[in-house]
Design a protein around this motif. Structure first.
Motif, short mmCIF file in Angstrom:
data_model
loop_
_atom_site.label_atom_id
_atom_site.label_comp_id
_atom_site.label_asym_id
_atom_site.label_seq_id
_atom_site.Cartn_x
_atom_site.Cartn_y
_atom_site.Cartn_z
N LEU A 1 0.85 -1.19 0.00
CA LEU A 1 0.00 0.00 0.00
C LEU A 1 0.88 1.24 0.00
CD1 LEU A 1 -2.53 -0.96 2.82
CD2 LEU A 1 -3.07 -0.69 0.40
N PRO A 2 0.51 2.26 -0.75
CA PRO A 2 1.21 3.53 -0.59
C PRO A 2 1.03 4.01 0.85
CG PRO A 2 -0.12 3.54 -2.58
CD PRO A 2 -0.49 2.31 -1.81
N ALA A 3 2.07 4.58 1.43
CA ALA A 3 2.00 5.06 2.81
C ALA A 3 0.81 5.99 2.98
CB ALA A 3 3.29 5.78 3.19
N ARG B 1 22.29 1.04 -3.87
CA ARG B 1 23.61 1.67 -3.93
C ARG B 1 24.52 1.14 -2.83
NH1 ARG B 1 21.70 7.85 -5.07
NH2 ARG B 1 21.39 7.58 -7.30
N ALA B 2 25.80 1.28 -3.07
CA ALA B 2 26.80 0.81 -2.10
C ALA B 2 26.70 1.58 -0.78
CB ALA B 2 28.20 0.95 -2.68
N ASP B 3 26.20 2.83 -0.81
CA ASP B 3 26.12 3.61 0.43
C ASP B 3 24.98 3.14 1.33
OD1 ASP B 3 24.12 4.53 -1.24
OD2 ASP B 3 24.44 6.63 -0.79
N CYS B 4 24.14 2.25 0.83
CA CYS B 4 23.09 1.65 1.64
C CYS B 4 23.76 0.60 2.52
CB CYS B 4 22.05 1.00 0.73
SG CYS B 4 20.80 0.07 1.60
N ALA B 5 23.40 0.54 3.77
CA ALA B 5 23.98 -0.47 4.67
C ALA B 5 23.76 -1.85 4.05
CB ALA B 5 23.35 -0.39 6.04
N ARG B 6 24.83 -2.51 3.70
CA ARG B 6 24.76 -3.76 2.94
C ARG B 6 23.79 -4.76 3.58
NH1 ARG B 6 29.69 -7.40 0.70
NH2 ARG B 6 28.39 -8.55 -0.70
N TRP B 7 22.88 -5.26 2.76
CA TRP B 7 21.88 -6.26 3.11
C TRP B 7 20.84 -5.72 4.09
CZ3 TRP B 7 22.02 -11.20 0.90
CH2 TRP B 7 23.17 -11.49 0.19
N LYS B 8 20.89 -4.46 4.42
CA LYS B 8 19.94 -3.90 5.39
C LYS B 8 19.18 -2.73 4.79
CE LYS B 8 21.21 -6.44 8.94
NZ LYS B 8 20.37 -7.32 9.68
N CYS B 9 19.27 -2.53 3.48
CA CYS B 9 18.63 -1.40 2.84
C CYS B 9 17.14 -1.68 2.69
CB CYS B 9 19.23 -1.17 1.46
SG CYS B 9 18.54 0.25 0.63
N PHE B 10 16.32 -0.81 3.21
CA PHE B 10 14.88 -1.02 3.13
C PHE B 10 14.27 -0.14 2.05
CE2 PHE B 10 15.63 -2.38 7.62
CZ PHE B 10 15.53 -3.73 7.33
N ARG C 1 4.03 0.56 2.14
CA ARG C 1 3.88 -0.21 3.37
C ARG C 1 3.50 -1.63 2.96
NH1 ARG C 1 -0.60 -0.81 6.44
NH2 ARG C 1 -1.69 0.78 5.26
N PHE C 2 4.07 -2.62 3.65
CA PHE C 2 3.83 -4.03 3.34
C PHE C 2 3.13 -4.69 4.52
CE2 PHE C 2 7.31 -2.59 0.75
CZ PHE C 2 7.01 -3.11 -0.49
N PRO C 3 1.78 -4.73 4.49
CA PRO C 3 1.02 -5.28 5.62
C PRO C 3 1.38 -6.74 5.93
CG PRO C 3 -0.46 -4.21 4.05
CD PRO C 3 0.90 -4.24 3.43
N ASP C 4 1.75 -7.53 4.92
CA ASP C 4 2.08 -8.94 5.14
C ASP C 4 3.39 -9.11 5.90
OD1 ASP C 4 -0.18 -9.44 3.64
OD2 ASP C 4 0.91 -9.90 1.81
N SER D 1 7.87 -0.63 6.09
CA SER D 1 7.80 0.42 5.06
C SER D 1 9.12 0.54 4.33
CB SER D 1 7.45 1.76 5.69
OG SER D 1 6.14 1.75 6.16
N ALA D 2 9.04 0.94 3.07
CA ALA D 2 10.25 1.12 2.28
C ALA D 2 10.00 2.20 1.23
CB ALA D 2 10.63 -0.18 1.59
N GLU D 3 11.05 2.87 0.85
CA GLU D 3 10.99 3.90 -0.20
C GLU D 3 11.22 3.26 -1.55
OE1 GLU D 3 13.42 7.86 -1.75
OE2 GLU D 3 13.90 6.98 0.19
N VAL D 4 10.47 3.70 -2.56
CA VAL D 4 10.70 3.24 -3.93
C VAL D 4 11.95 3.96 -4.44
CG1 VAL D 4 9.81 3.13 -6.28
CG2 VAL D 4 8.26 2.81 -4.35
#
Length: 189
Positions: free
Chosen positions: A102-104, A141-150, A174-177, A182-185
């Motif tokens: 769902l969009p926030a 991107r590499a500046d995203c905390a590796r494997w933890k980028c939401f 937002r991912f209700p399941d 929540s994550a940014e596109v």
């Protein structure tokens, strides 16, 4: 006799009509098959090798699995003639992994269902390895905390549903399941 000649002529016409109908149907079927085989899948499958590794349920926490992949991917990349390595929870066109989004700020009315999309958790270099073009925004991107980028990269069809007259990049989902995660596109592929 005249009656049997007329009946024979009618049968010949019926056979001709049936033959032409079957020929036209076969032509449509072959044409559809050809077009299906030449549809752009959105990635370049040439020289891509896939494999499956199943982590035993209950033996690996998420963090342990991440650590395992962090050590495994460089080992795979070191194999001669391997040019790129990544990992994903699913290969393209695999079924399963659908989740609601769902969009926030959006709320679903009672009795309605949130839209669904295939969720694919991917490692570094996924888009480069699969040669999937990012058409808007960017990938991970590499500046995203590796494997933890939401952040998420969405398909063109999901992007069109999110923002039919604008850009989906920058929107919050937002991912209700997944407990309302929540994550940014970040991009559109």
């Amino acid at each position: 006799s005249r009656h049997s000649n007329r009946a024979r002529g009618s049968l010949v016409v019926l056979q001709l009509v049936a033959s032409l109908t079957l020929l036209a149907s076969a032509s449509v079927l072959i044409s559809s098959f050809w077009h299906t085989m030449h549809v752009d899948p959105g990635f370049d499958e040439r020289n891509v090798v896939t494999g499956s590794i199943v982590m035993p349920a209950g033996h690996y926490s998420f963090d342990n699995a991440v650590e395992w992949w962090k050590t495994m991917l460089p080992q795979l990349a070191a194999i001669p003639h391997v040019t790129s390595v990544t990992a994903a929870s699913q290969i393209p066109f695999a079924r399963g992994g659908d989740a609601s989004y769902l969009p926030a700020g959006m709320v679903i009315a009672s009795g309605m269902h949130a839209p669904q999309a295939l969720i694919n958790v991917v490692a570094d270099h996924y888009f480069e390895t699969m040669r999937i073009a990012i058409v808007a925004g960017h990938g991970f991107r590499a500046d995203c905390a590796r494997w933890k980028c939401f952040g998420v990269v969405v398909s063109k069809s999901v992007a069109n549903r999110l923002s039919p007259f604008g850009t989906a990049v920058g929107r919050q989902l937002r991912f209700p399941d997944f407990g309302g995660f929540s994550a940014e596109v970040l991009g559109v592929a």
